[in-house]
Design a protein around this motif. Structure first.
Motif, PDB file in Angstrom:
ATOM      1  N   SER A 108     -10.275  -7.466   2.455  1.00  0.00           N
ATOM      2  CA  SER A 108      -9.473  -8.425   3.235  1.00  0.00           C
ATOM      3  C   SER A 108      -9.960  -8.544   4.675  1.00  0.00           C
ATOM      4  O   SER A 108      -9.355  -9.253   5.477  1.00  0.00           O
ATOM      5  CB  SER A 108      -8.004  -8.002   3.222  1.00  0.00           C
ATOM      6  OG  SER A 108      -7.858  -6.750   3.889  1.00  0.00           O
TER       7      SER A 108
ATOM      8  N   GLN B  92      -7.857  -3.585  -1.303  1.00  0.00           N
ATOM      9  CA  GLN B  92      -7.245  -4.694  -0.559  1.00  0.00           C
ATOM     10  C   GLN B  92      -7.653  -4.660   0.910  1.00  0.00           C
ATOM     11  O   GLN B  92      -8.010  -5.689   1.493  1.00  0.00           O
ATOM     12  CB  GLN B  92      -5.724  -4.607  -0.685  1.00  0.00           C
ATOM     13  CG  GLN B  92      -5.008  -5.782  -0.039  1.00  0.00           C
ATOM     14  CD  GLN B  92      -3.496  -5.671  -0.242  1.00  0.00           C
ATOM     15  OE1 GLN B  92      -3.031  -4.724  -0.846  1.00  0.00           O
ATOM     16  NE2 GLN B  92      -2.779  -6.650   0.258  1.00  0.00           N
ATOM     17  N   ALA B  93      -7.663  -3.424   1.470  1.00  0.00           N
ATOM     18  CA  ALA B  93      -8.047  -3.320   2.885  1.00  0.00           C
ATOM     19  C   ALA B  93      -9.529  -3.602   3.082  1.00  0.00           C
ATOM     20  O   ALA B  93      -9.933  -4.196   4.094  1.00  0.00           O
ATOM     21  CB  ALA B  93      -7.709  -1.922   3.390  1.00  0.00           C
ATOM     22  N   THR B  94     -10.332  -3.190   2.098  1.00  0.00           N
ATOM     23  CA  THR B  94     -11.781  -3.359   2.231  1.00  0.00           C
ATOM     24  C   THR B  94     -12.183  -4.822   2.127  1.00  0.00           C
ATOM     25  O   THR B  94     -12.971  -5.335   2.926  1.00  0.00           O
ATOM     26  CB  THR B  94     -12.501  -2.542   1.157  1.00  0.00           C
ATOM     27  OG1 THR B  94     -12.146  -1.166   1.298  1.00  0.00           O
ATOM     28  CG2 THR B  94     -14.012  -2.690   1.275  1.00  0.00           C
TER      29      THR B  94
ATOM     30  N   ARG C 240      -0.456   7.263  -8.220  1.00  0.00           N
ATOM     31  CA  ARG C 240      -0.675   7.244  -6.766  1.00  0.00           C
ATOM     32  C   ARG C 240      -2.111   6.875  -6.430  1.00  0.00           C
ATOM     33  O   ARG C 240      -2.374   6.120  -5.475  1.00  0.00           O
ATOM     34  CB  ARG C 240      -0.343   8.616  -6.193  1.00  0.00           C
ATOM     35  CG  ARG C 240       1.142   8.942  -6.236  1.00  0.00           C
ATOM     36  CD  ARG C 240       1.410  10.338  -5.731  1.00  0.00           C
ATOM     37  NE  ARG C 240       1.047  10.486  -4.334  1.00  0.00           N
ATOM     38  CZ  ARG C 240       1.067  11.636  -3.665  1.00  0.00           C
ATOM     39  NH1 ARG C 240       1.444  12.728  -4.286  1.00  0.00           N
ATOM     40  NH2 ARG C 240       0.721  11.661  -2.401  1.00  0.00           N
TER      41      ARG C 240
ATOM     42  N   GLU D 150      -4.145   5.031  -8.246  1.00  0.00           N
ATOM     43  CA  GLU D 150      -4.333   3.608  -8.476  1.00  0.00           C
ATOM     44  C   GLU D 150      -3.755   2.783  -7.330  1.00  0.00           C
ATOM     45  O   GLU D 150      -4.360   1.802  -6.886  1.00  0.00           O
ATOM     46  CB  GLU D 150      -3.701   3.198  -9.809  1.00  0.00           C
ATOM     47  CG  GLU D 150      -4.454   3.688 -11.040  1.00  0.00           C
ATOM     48  CD  GLU D 150      -5.846   3.102 -11.136  1.00  0.00           C
ATOM     49  OE1 GLU D 150      -6.035   1.945 -10.699  1.00  0.00           O
ATOM     50  OE2 GLU D 150      -6.757   3.810 -11.615  1.00  0.00           O
ATOM     51  N   ARG D 151      -2.562   3.188  -6.888  1.00  0.00           N
ATOM     52  CA  ARG D 151      -1.969   2.470  -5.733  1.00  0.00           C
ATOM     53  C   ARG D 151      -2.853   2.616  -4.492  1.00  0.00           C
ATOM     54  O   ARG D 151      -3.101   1.634  -3.775  1.00  0.00           O
ATOM     55  CB  ARG D 151      -0.570   3.007  -5.460  1.00  0.00           C
ATOM     56  CG  ARG D 151       0.460   2.605  -6.498  1.00  0.00           C
ATOM     57  CD  ARG D 151       1.882   2.776  -5.969  1.00  0.00           C
ATOM     58  NE  ARG D 151       2.161   4.136  -5.591  1.00  0.00           N
ATOM     59  CZ  ARG D 151       2.645   5.080  -6.364  1.00  0.00           C
ATOM     60  NH1 ARG D 151       2.908   4.787  -7.645  1.00  0.00           N
ATOM     61  NH2 ARG D 151       2.868   6.299  -5.923  1.00  0.00           N
ATOM     62  N   TYR D 152      -3.328   3.858  -4.272  1.00  0.00           N
ATOM     63  CA  TYR D 152      -4.184   4.118  -3.109  1.00  0.00           C
ATOM     64  C   TYR D 152      -5.492   3.347  -3.234  1.00  0.00           C
ATOM     65  O   TYR D 152      -5.968   2.736  -2.272  1.00  0.00           O
ATOM     66  CB  TYR D 152      -4.446   5.621  -3.005  1.00  0.00           C
ATOM     67  CG  TYR D 152      -5.262   6.021  -1.801  1.00  0.00           C
ATOM     68  CD1 TYR D 152      -4.771   5.857  -0.500  1.00  0.00           C
ATOM     69  CD2 TYR D 152      -6.530   6.549  -1.959  1.00  0.00           C
ATOM     70  CE1 TYR D 152      -5.520   6.234   0.592  1.00  0.00           C
ATOM     71  CE2 TYR D 152      -7.298   6.918  -0.878  1.00  0.00           C
ATOM     72  CZ  TYR D 152      -6.791   6.761   0.417  1.00  0.00           C
ATOM     73  OH  TYR D 152      -7.543   7.138   1.493  1.00  0.00           O
ATOM     74  N   ARG D 153      -6.076   3.310  -4.430  1.00  0.00           N
ATOM     75  CA  ARG D 153      -7.326   2.579  -4.665  1.00  0.00           C
ATOM     76  C   ARG D 153      -7.106   1.089  -4.459  1.00  0.00           C
ATOM     77  O   ARG D 153      -7.949   0.378  -3.885  1.00  0.00           O
ATOM     78  CB  ARG D 153      -7.801   2.862  -6.095  1.00  0.00           C
ATOM     79  CG  ARG D 153      -9.142   2.255  -6.442  1.00  0.00           C
ATOM     80  CD  ARG D 153      -9.569   2.751  -7.825  1.00  0.00           C
ATOM     81  NE  ARG D 153     -10.862   2.219  -8.219  1.00  0.00           N
ATOM     82  CZ  ARG D 153     -11.078   1.070  -8.823  1.00  0.00           C
ATOM     83  NH1 ARG D 153     -10.013   0.297  -9.143  1.00  0.00           N
ATOM     84  NH2 ARG D 153     -12.296   0.665  -9.142  1.00  0.00           N
ATOM     85  N   SER D 154      -5.936   0.628  -4.972  1.00  0.00           N
ATOM     86  CA  SER D 154      -5.632  -0.806  -4.789  1.00  0.00           C
ATOM     87  C   SER D 154      -5.508  -1.158  -3.312  1.00  0.00           C
ATOM     88  O   SER D 154      -6.003  -2.195  -2.871  1.00  0.00           O
ATOM     89  CB  SER D 154      -4.340  -1.135  -5.541  1.00  0.00           C
ATOM     90  OG  SER D 154      -3.989  -2.487  -5.353  1.00  0.00           O
ATOM     91  N   LYS D 155      -4.866  -0.241  -2.546  1.00  0.00           N
ATOM     92  CA  LYS D 155      -4.730  -0.478  -1.104  1.00  0.00           C
ATOM     93  C   LYS D 155      -6.094  -0.443  -0.427  1.00  0.00           C
ATOM     94  O   LYS D 155      -6.372  -1.252   0.480  1.00  0.00           O
ATOM     95  CB  LYS D 155      -3.810   0.554  -0.482  1.00  0.00           C
ATOM     96  CG  LYS D 155      -2.361   0.343  -0.854  1.00  0.00           C
ATOM     97  CD  LYS D 155      -1.478   1.396  -0.197  1.00  0.00           C
ATOM     98  CE  LYS D 155      -0.013   1.200  -0.569  1.00  0.00           C
ATOM     99  NZ  LYS D 155       0.853   2.225   0.071  1.00  0.00           N
ATOM    100  N   ILE D 156      -6.963   0.501  -0.848  1.00  0.00           N
ATOM    101  CA  ILE D 156      -8.292   0.585  -0.259  1.00  0.00           C
ATOM    102  C   ILE D 156      -9.077  -0.692  -0.556  1.00  0.00           C
ATOM    103  O   ILE D 156      -9.740  -1.274   0.324  1.00  0.00           O
ATOM    104  CB  ILE D 156      -9.044   1.821  -0.789  1.00  0.00           C
ATOM    105  CG1 ILE D 156      -8.431   3.091  -0.228  1.00  0.00           C
ATOM    106  CG2 ILE D 156     -10.527   1.767  -0.438  1.00  0.00           C
ATOM    107  CD1 ILE D 156      -8.993   4.356  -0.818  1.00  0.00           C
TER     108      ILE D 156
END
Length: 196
Positions: free
Chosen positions: A156, A152-154, A142, A144-150
């Motif tokens: 992008s 990606q959001a940061t 979770r 890693e997924r959350y970090r990946s989303k962060i």
């Protein structure tokens, strides 16, 4: 007549000699009986003395045997006393060993119970460790997924360059801080201009 008289005198002499002979015979028989009685008495006495001597010799032999037997009995009693003392010591040793065996069994039983308790605790800890690993893997996934989303959001947002390599947590924090600062500056600028 003369011959008859001579024969009669000879007959009387012969009869007289015969009587004397008979008398001597009786005396001799009497003496013989007395001597036989004396001999019998002496024989009896001698036999008695021999029996007494035999008895005395037998008593000496018996006394020697008794003395020897007393010595053997004394030795046997001494050995018996030693055996009794040895048996007493062995019984004491056996009692001590039995007590040590009981103590050892109690210690072993206590150690077995402690080992069972430790094994139970170890199994419980292993189960908890397995649960923790599963939970950690789930949290790591979770995270890693959350970090990946962060990330990606940061990266992008407008004006941001996408990362070319693996991004560290510090770089992600710096990028997020930069975005926050920019938003705060933009919000401050809008506020100064009176724009809500």
């Amino acid at each position: 007549t003369g011959a008859i008289s001579s024969l009669q005198r000879q007959l009387e002499i012969q009869e007289s000699q015969l009587r004397r002979t008979k008398s001597e015979k009786e005396m001799l028989q009497k003496k013989l009986r007395e001597q036989e009685n004396q001999l019998q008495a002496l024989s009896t006495k001698f036999c008695s003395l021999r029996e007494e001597q035999k008895d005395a010799e037998m008593m000496v032999v018996i006394e020697k045997e008794n003395c020897s037997l007393r010595q053997v009995v004394t030795e046997q009693e001494s050995k018996l006393a030693e055996q009794k003392q040895l048996i007493s010591e062995l019984q004491g040793t056996v009692s001590q060993l039995r007590a040590e065996v009981l103590t050892s069994r109690h210690h072993i039983h206590t150690q077995q119970r402690a080992q069972e308790a430790i094994q139970s605790q170890a199994e419980t800890l292993q189960h908890r460790e397995l649960q923790a690993r599963v939970a950690l893997e789930c949290i790591s996934s979770r995270f890693e997924r959350y970090r990946s989303k962060i990330i990606q959001a940061t990266f992008s947002t407008a004006g941001s360059k996408p990362p070319q390599a693996e991004v560290t947590d510090e770089e992600v924090l710096e990028a997020m801080q930069k975005i926050i600062n920019e938003r705060m500056e933009f919000h401050q600028m809008l506020k100064q201009k009176g724009i809500k």
